[in-house]
Design an enzyme around this catalytic site. Structure first.
Site, PDB file in Angstrom:
ATOM      1  N   GLN A  79       1.166   6.193  11.971  1.00  8.87           N
ATOM      2  CA  GLN A  79       1.299   6.732  10.623  1.00  8.87           C
ATOM      3  C   GLN A  79       2.745   7.048  10.316  1.00  8.87           C
ATOM      4  O   GLN A  79       3.464   7.582  11.143  1.00  8.87           O
ATOM      5  CB  GLN A  79       0.399   7.957  10.406  1.00  8.87           C
ATOM      6  N   GLY A  80       3.191   6.645   9.133  1.00 10.88           N
ATOM      7  CA  GLY A  80       4.577   6.837   8.752  1.00 10.88           C
ATOM      8  C   GLY A  80       5.452   5.621   8.985  1.00 10.88           C
ATOM      9  O   GLY A  80       6.604   5.594   8.553  1.00 10.88           O
ATOM     10  N   ASP A  81       4.927   4.602   9.675  1.00 10.57           N
ATOM     11  CA  ASP A  81       5.691   3.378   9.915  1.00 10.57           C
ATOM     12  C   ASP A  81       5.340   2.274   8.922  1.00 10.57           C
ATOM     13  O   ASP A  81       5.983   1.216   8.913  1.00 10.57           O
ATOM     14  CB  ASP A  81       5.442   2.859  11.338  1.00 10.57           C
ATOM     15  N   SER A  82       4.315   2.487   8.106  1.00 10.53           N
ATOM     16  CA  SER A  82       3.912   1.485   7.118  1.00 10.53           C
ATOM     17  C   SER A  82       5.104   0.956   6.339  1.00 10.53           C
ATOM     18  O   SER A  82       5.977   1.716   5.928  1.00 10.53           O
ATOM     19  CB  SER A  82       2.922   2.095   6.114  1.00 10.53           C
ATOM     20  N   ASP A  87      -0.068  -7.589   1.471  1.00 12.43           N
ATOM     21  CA  ASP A  87       0.484  -6.239   1.614  1.00 12.43           C
ATOM     22  C   ASP A  87       2.011  -6.252   1.700  1.00 12.43           C
ATOM     23  O   ASP A  87       2.595  -5.970   2.749  1.00 12.43           O
ATOM     24  CB  ASP A  87      -0.134  -5.566   2.842  1.00 12.43           C
ATOM     25  N   HIS A 118       0.811  -1.220   0.000  1.00  8.19           N
ATOM     26  CA  HIS A 118       0.000   0.000   0.000  1.00  8.19           C
ATOM     27  C   HIS A 118       0.845   1.271   0.000  1.00  8.19           C
ATOM     28  O   HIS A 118       0.309   2.375  -0.127  1.00  8.19           O
ATOM     29  CB  HIS A 118      -1.007   0.002   1.158  1.00  8.19           C
TER      30      HIS A 118
END
Length: 265
Positions: free
Chosen positions: A209-212, A122, A77
């Protein structure tokens, strides 16, 4: 909110570009609502320089791990469709994104998991234009032998739900959560055959958020780091009874290895 909105919430709410003198945040056209934001390391502490040499920061606002000198393993993603892609900059070799010793390399190709449609599968590989041979890579789990216990997560994502991205790499430990317990929180959104969960019932520590795309890893039988998960999605960040959801690397290990071989790495 549906699963897709929660899933993309683990990406940065702002696109990140690192320049020689500063960390620049540029707001995207549409930011994910804070009520649905997911990956950064909440409840973490600063990692030491060199502690996790395989960690990678990607310019679209995601994380990753150095799978080989030419390949970065991240989340599907976080990237577009499979094909030539020179738009991504990988930052490696530092915990401080503003460090003058950081290594920055552009991408030249992206391979996204076949059949990825926003639900499961993913994972993705980003090929770098030039190999990075000075850093250790992170081996992936090929069996479920290490898919339990206590895991380590790390990233430059937000340190609180809806918060800003971090200049310094943060780390935290999170315990395994069974499929049954995780499904009790997320219901039919969880895909047990493809995903693994980790976190505390009381919340407080999580990716955000930002660690994906960043790795979830632990020590193997030889005390070496091994990757068992890829930061994928979750409801909010570090909320009680909502553990982080990670792509179960062992499930896709043969496909990842095959794709890596096709990319020359």
């Amino acid at each position: 909110m549906n699963r897709w909105r929660r899933l993309i919430g683990r990406m940065a709410a702002a696109m990140v570009a690192v320049t020689a003198g500063s960390l620049v945040l540029a707001a995207p056209a549409t930011a994910a609502p804070t009520s649905d934001v997911t990956p950064y390391v909440v409840g973490g502490t600063r990692a030491a320089q060199g502690e996790f040499p395989f960690m990678v920061r990607l310019s679209m606002g995601c994380g990753g791990a150095l799978y080989s000198p030419r390949l970065v393993l991240t989340a599907a993603h976080c990237v577009g469709r499979t094909g030539t892609n020179t738009s991504i900059t990988a930052t490696l070799g530092v915990v401080d994104l503003q460090s003058s010793s950081r290594i920055q390399v552009r991408s030249n190709y992206v391979y996204r998991a076949p059949g990825y449609n926003g639900s499961g599968k993913d994972w993705a590989l980003i090929r770098l234009a030039t190999p990075v041979t000075s850093l250790s890579t992170l081996r992936i789990a090929t069996t479920t032998a290490y898919d339990s216990g206590t895991f380590t997560v790390a990233g430059w994502g937000a340190a609180r739900e809806g918060g800003p991205q971090q200049r310094y790499l943060l780390k935290a430990n999170v315990p395994f959560v069974s499929d049954a317990s995780c499904a009790a929180s997320y219901g039919g959104d969880l895909i047990p055959a493809e995903e693994i969960c980790a976190g505390y019932a009381g919340g407080g520590t999580d990716t955000c958020q930002g660690d994906s795309g960043g790795p979830m890893f632990r020590r193997d039988a030889n005390n070496a780091w091994i990757q068992v998960g890829i930061v994928s999605w979750g409801y909010g960040c570090a909320r009680p009874n909502y553990p982080g959801v990670y792509t179960q690397v062992s499930t896709f290990a043969p496909q990842i290895a095959s794709a890596a071989a096709s990319l020359g790495g």
